[in-house]
Design a protein around this motif. Structure first.
Motif, PDB file in Angstrom:
ATOM      1  N   PHE A  73       1.356   8.719  -6.250  1.00  0.00           N
ATOM      2  CA  PHE A  73       1.308  10.106  -5.782  1.00  0.00           C
ATOM      3  C   PHE A  73       2.417  10.941  -6.414  1.00  0.00           C
ATOM      4  CE2 PHE A  73      -0.612  12.974  -2.799  1.00  0.00           C
ATOM      5  CZ  PHE A  73       0.365  13.912  -2.523  1.00  0.00           C
ATOM      6  N   THR A  74       3.560  10.325  -6.668  1.00  0.00           N
ATOM      7  CA  THR A  74       4.716  11.087  -7.153  1.00  0.00           C
ATOM      8  C   THR A  74       4.874  11.052  -8.667  1.00  0.00           C
ATOM      9  OG1 THR A  74       6.127   9.137  -6.768  1.00  0.00           O
ATOM     10  CG2 THR A  74       6.011  10.807  -5.017  1.00  0.00           C
ATOM     11  N   THR A  75       4.272  10.068  -9.327  1.00  0.00           N
ATOM     12  CA  THR A  75       4.506   9.941 -10.769  1.00  0.00           C
ATOM     13  C   THR A  75       3.259  10.134 -11.608  1.00  0.00           C
ATOM     14  OG1 THR A  75       4.139   7.536 -10.747  1.00  0.00           O
ATOM     15  CG2 THR A  75       6.388   8.324 -10.330  1.00  0.00           C
ATOM     16  N   SER A  76       2.109  10.285 -10.971  1.00  0.00           N
ATOM     17  CA  SER A  76       0.870  10.396 -11.732  1.00  0.00           C
ATOM     18  C   SER A  76      -0.070  11.367 -11.038  1.00  0.00           C
ATOM     19  CB  SER A  76       0.199   9.018 -11.855  1.00  0.00           C
ATOM     20  OG  SER A  76      -1.093   9.134 -12.416  1.00  0.00           O
ATOM     21  N   THR A  77      -0.846  12.073 -11.843  1.00  0.00           N
ATOM     22  CA  THR A  77      -1.844  12.980 -11.268  1.00  0.00           C
ATOM     23  C   THR A  77      -3.150  12.262 -10.959  1.00  0.00           C
ATOM     24  OG1 THR A  77      -2.600  13.594 -13.488  1.00  0.00           O
ATOM     25  CG2 THR A  77      -0.871  14.960 -12.477  1.00  0.00           C
ATOM     26  N   GLU A  78      -3.272  11.002 -11.400  1.00  0.00           N
ATOM     27  CA  GLU A  78      -4.500  10.242 -11.182  1.00  0.00           C
ATOM     28  C   GLU A  78      -4.745  10.043  -9.684  1.00  0.00           C
ATOM     29  OE1 GLU A  78      -6.435   5.849 -12.192  1.00  0.00           O
ATOM     30  OE2 GLU A  78      -4.310   6.242 -12.506  1.00  0.00           O
ATOM     31  N   PHE A 107      -5.641  10.811  -2.577  1.00  0.00           N
ATOM     32  CA  PHE A 107      -4.639  10.316  -1.638  1.00  0.00           C
ATOM     33  C   PHE A 107      -4.229  11.414  -0.663  1.00  0.00           C
ATOM     34  CE2 PHE A 107      -3.432   7.438  -5.327  1.00  0.00           C
ATOM     35  CZ  PHE A 107      -4.117   6.355  -4.810  1.00  0.00           C
ATOM     36  N   ALA A 108      -4.102  12.633  -1.175  1.00  0.00           N
ATOM     37  CA  ALA A 108      -3.707  13.750  -0.314  1.00  0.00           C
ATOM     38  C   ALA A 108      -4.709  13.938   0.819  1.00  0.00           C
ATOM     39  CB  ALA A 108      -3.585  15.031  -1.136  1.00  0.00           C
ATOM     40  N   PHE A 109      -5.996  13.843   0.500  1.00  0.00           N
ATOM     41  CA  PHE A 109      -7.007  14.008   1.541  1.00  0.00           C
ATOM     42  C   PHE A 109      -6.865  12.936   2.615  1.00  0.00           C
ATOM     43  CE2 PHE A 109     -11.202  12.820   3.226  1.00  0.00           C
ATOM     44  CZ  PHE A 109     -11.494  13.992   3.906  1.00  0.00           C
ATOM     45  N   LEU A 110      -6.709  11.679   2.208  1.00  0.00           N
ATOM     46  CA  LEU A 110      -6.567  10.592   3.180  1.00  0.00           C
ATOM     47  C   LEU A 110      -5.293  10.755   4.006  1.00  0.00           C
ATOM     48  CD1 LEU A 110      -7.695   7.617   0.913  1.00  0.00           C
ATOM     49  CD2 LEU A 110      -8.995   8.638   2.792  1.00  0.00           C
ATOM     50  N   THR A 128       0.836  -1.207   0.000  1.00  0.00           N
ATOM     51  CA  THR A 128       0.000   0.000   0.000  1.00  0.00           C
ATOM     52  C   THR A 128       0.866   1.250   0.000  1.00  0.00           C
ATOM     53  OG1 THR A 128      -1.811  -1.110   1.153  1.00  0.00           O
ATOM     54  CG2 THR A 128      -1.740   1.290   1.286  1.00  0.00           C
ATOM     55  N   ALA A 129       1.853   1.283   0.893  1.00  0.00           N
ATOM     56  CA  ALA A 129       2.739   2.449   0.962  1.00  0.00           C
ATOM     57  C   ALA A 129       3.494   2.633  -0.350  1.00  0.00           C
ATOM     58  CB  ALA A 129       3.716   2.289   2.125  1.00  0.00           C
ATOM     59  N   GLY A 130       4.004   1.529  -0.908  1.00  0.00           N
ATOM     60  CA  GLY A 130       4.745   1.633  -2.164  1.00  0.00           C
ATOM     61  C   GLY A 130       3.875   2.083  -3.319  1.00  0.00           C
ATOM     62  N   LEU A 131       2.674   1.531  -3.398  1.00  0.00           N
ATOM     63  CA  LEU A 131       1.773   1.865  -4.498  1.00  0.00           C
ATOM     64  C   LEU A 131       1.303   3.312  -4.409  1.00  0.00           C
ATOM     65  CD1 LEU A 131       0.271   0.781  -6.961  1.00  0.00           C
ATOM     66  CD2 LEU A 131      -1.572   0.047  -5.432  1.00  0.00           C
ATOM     67  N   VAL A 132       0.906   3.738  -3.215  1.00  0.00           N
ATOM     68  CA  VAL A 132       0.436   5.112  -3.046  1.00  0.00           C
ATOM     69  C   VAL A 132       1.567   6.098  -3.324  1.00  0.00           C
ATOM     70  CG1 VAL A 132      -0.415   6.789  -1.361  1.00  0.00           C
ATOM     71  CG2 VAL A 132      -1.412   4.496  -1.447  1.00  0.00           C
TER      72      VAL A 132
END
Length: 559
Positions: free
Chosen positions: A294-299, A304-307, A286-290
């Protein structure tokens, strides 16, 4: 766990399914174990005394006012107790109900953020099967109720922010729920709700979202809910209320540890990891995927920022305080569950690099080893402490089932059946729950004062004051309805003062014993040793019974 199956279901059907599962995991069987000491009986006794004294605005304990928490939780408790009586199921109803409500809210927030029904459903499943969520849903504490008010407030903000048609309603509902949270646990209700929202809006450079007349109405409603009770208590009790409610409960706990053993910098980080068992190992992918997304895509970056703002804001408030309890960090777990569910959804879709699928497979093997280890450890520990385990059958059943679960999980992982793997992982919590139910006769005497108090009630019906250990005093009071005094030689008083005699010197104990010809008590082993020493010359001490490490004693003057 076919994705199309979930997408073809209505929200109502999925929510109904989660509610049914939530009832089993979080509420079913809540009346099997008597109310436990010291915390459950504290809140139930307070509510019971409010009903007995018809004191619906001022919380009471030991027939005296107390301001450990604001009034709302006591209102909920007192209401059901007045109608149905102070039974264990009734007392635990509201935490369990809010636990189920929190599961449904997690579904709603996950759907609002990501618009995927299977992901939303997984969020609810991960949350309800996490061991800390299971525990607090089945305990009479304010924290489950308070946390879900906070979670629903953040959900209302999401609703209004991501669907601007409901912006006005979302802001008003957010403020109302924030006010209710304050009336449940004080200023943290405001901080836990407002800080993630403001941090997120600043990050988004979108503070204009709040520039609406509905915010003014929301603030007025918040004040109308949260302020009157506090003002009334100050007008009635003045500095006593300020000292106890604000100074002792809110300020003192920042600088002084109520439980020194938990005052460690790593307490909350470890708790956030261990609390989501049996999903803890999934925090790694989860940490790796997020992080990658978060760092390579705007999707979904702002989702994620809110959570993350939700988790970090809560953590930053509770971490500096020296008083640390598992329940203080509890509002973060729905956000953690949603993040875990997001990674599980991506793994199920195969929409990640092979590395993450390989990691999911490895986690399956590791969790299988954990389950097997728990089964073996249960037998070893039960034999080592056999005096505490009168019946080994539940232990053997659990050990056998744990090994069976481990084998099934390892097989599912080997065949890369990730849906089956997740189902087995979640169902292990069900096994834990069933074992707890079957172990009730062995557990109850150690966690509740009921059995020993029933013996005392049959032995002595006099109105004399009972002598109890500090840890048992609330339970003894609840189950006997007698006046009580505490023996705790060289001990400190309660963190929140109780209006009862606190005997922490030999002289105080002797003075107390002089006041009545016969004294009955329920004490721990170490306090029993002190009493033998103190009463050796002028008193006769008799041990009448011993249940769950609690000693029923009778002390009378020597003739």
């Amino acid at each position: 766990m076919n994705k199309n199956f979930f997408e073809n279901q209505s929200h109502y059907r999925l929510l109904a399914c989660l509610a049914f599962l939530g009832y089993f995991f979080l509420m079913f069987g809540n009346g099997m174990v008597s109310l436990t000491h010291p915390d459950e009986v504290f809140y139930v006794q307070s509510a019971k005394e409010m009903v007995q004294h018809n004191s619906w605005l001022t919380p009471l304990i030991f027939d005296w006012r107390q301001f450990e928490k604001p009034i709302l939780f006591y209102w909920l408790m007192a209401g059901v107790i007045k109608i149905f009586g102070p039974t264990p199921f009734v007392a635990r109803f509201w935490p369990a109900f809010f636990g189920i409500l929190g599961v449904l809210t997690a579904y709603g927030i996950a759907w609002t953020l990501f618009r995927q029904k299977r992901l939303a459903f997984l969020s609810g499943v991960v949350l309800m099967t996490s061991w800390i969520y299971l525990a607090l849903s089945r305990a009479v504490l304010t924290d489950m109720v308070f946390s879900i008010w906070v979670v629903m407030a953040l959900g209302a903000f999401c609703w209004g922010y991501y669907d601007r048609r409901y912006r006005e309603k979302g802001i008003i509902v957010f403020c109302v729920l924030c006010g209710i949270a304050i009336l449940t646990k004080g200023i943290l209700g405001l901080l836990f709700c407002m800080t993630p929202v403001l941090g997120f809006l600043i990050y988004k450079k979108d503070l204009d979202f709040l520039k609406t007349r509905s915010l003014l109405w929301g603030i007025l409603l918040l004040a109308a809910i949260a302020v009157p009770w506090h003002v009334l208590m100050y007008r009635w009790y003045g500095q006593e209320f300020i000292q106890e409610y604000w100074q002792n409960v809110h300020v003192r706990r920042i600088f002084e540890a109520e439980h020194p053993k938990s005052d460690k910098w790593y307490f909350y980080p470890l708790l956030m990891i261990g609390g989501v068992m049996p999903w803890s190992l999934f925090l790694i992918p989860t940490a790796g995927l997020v992080y990658r997304l978060f760092t390579t895509s705007t999707e979904n970056r702002d989702r994620f920022a809110f959570l993350l703002f939700w988790i970090v804001a809560t953590y930053l408030y509770v971490q500096p305080a020296h008083s640390k309890l598992a329940s203080y960090i509890f509002p973060v777990f729905p956000a953690i569950a949603i993040l875990i569910a997001y990674s599980l959804e991506r793994i199920l879709e195969g929409d990640v690099e092979k590395f993450f699928n390989k990691m999911a497979e490895s986690i399956g093997y590791l969790m299988a080893a954990v389950f097997a280890g728990m089964g073996i450890a249960a037998i070893v520990m039960a034999k080592k402490y056999s005096s505490y385990v009168p019946d080994m059958l539940p232990v053997y059943v659990f050990a056998g089932a744990a090994l069976l679960w481990a084998g099934a999980l390892a097989l599912a992982s080997a065949k890369k059946r990730y849906g089956t793997q997740l189902a087995i992982n979640a169902s292990f919590t069900c096994l834990i729950l069933l074992v707890m139910f079957s172990s009730r006769p062995s557990i109850e005497p150690w966690v509740s004062c009921k059995d020993i108090s029933l013996v005392l009630n049959k032995t002595d019906q006099s109105p004399t004051t009972l002598l109890t250990s500090k840890f048992y005093v609330r339970g003894v009071r609840f189950y006997t309805d007698r006046k009580v005094a505490v023996i705790n030689i060289n001990g400190k008083g309660f963190f929140s003062p109780h209006p009862i005699p606190f005997l922490n010197t030999d002289e105080k104990v002797l003075s107390f014993l002089e006041q009545q010809p016969v004294t009955y008590g329920i004490v721990r082993k170490n306090d029993l040793g002190d009493l033998y020493r103190i009463t050796a010359d002028g008193y006769h001490l008799q041990e009448l019974d011993d249940i769950g490490g609690k000693h029923l004693i009778k002390i009378e003057k020597k003739s």
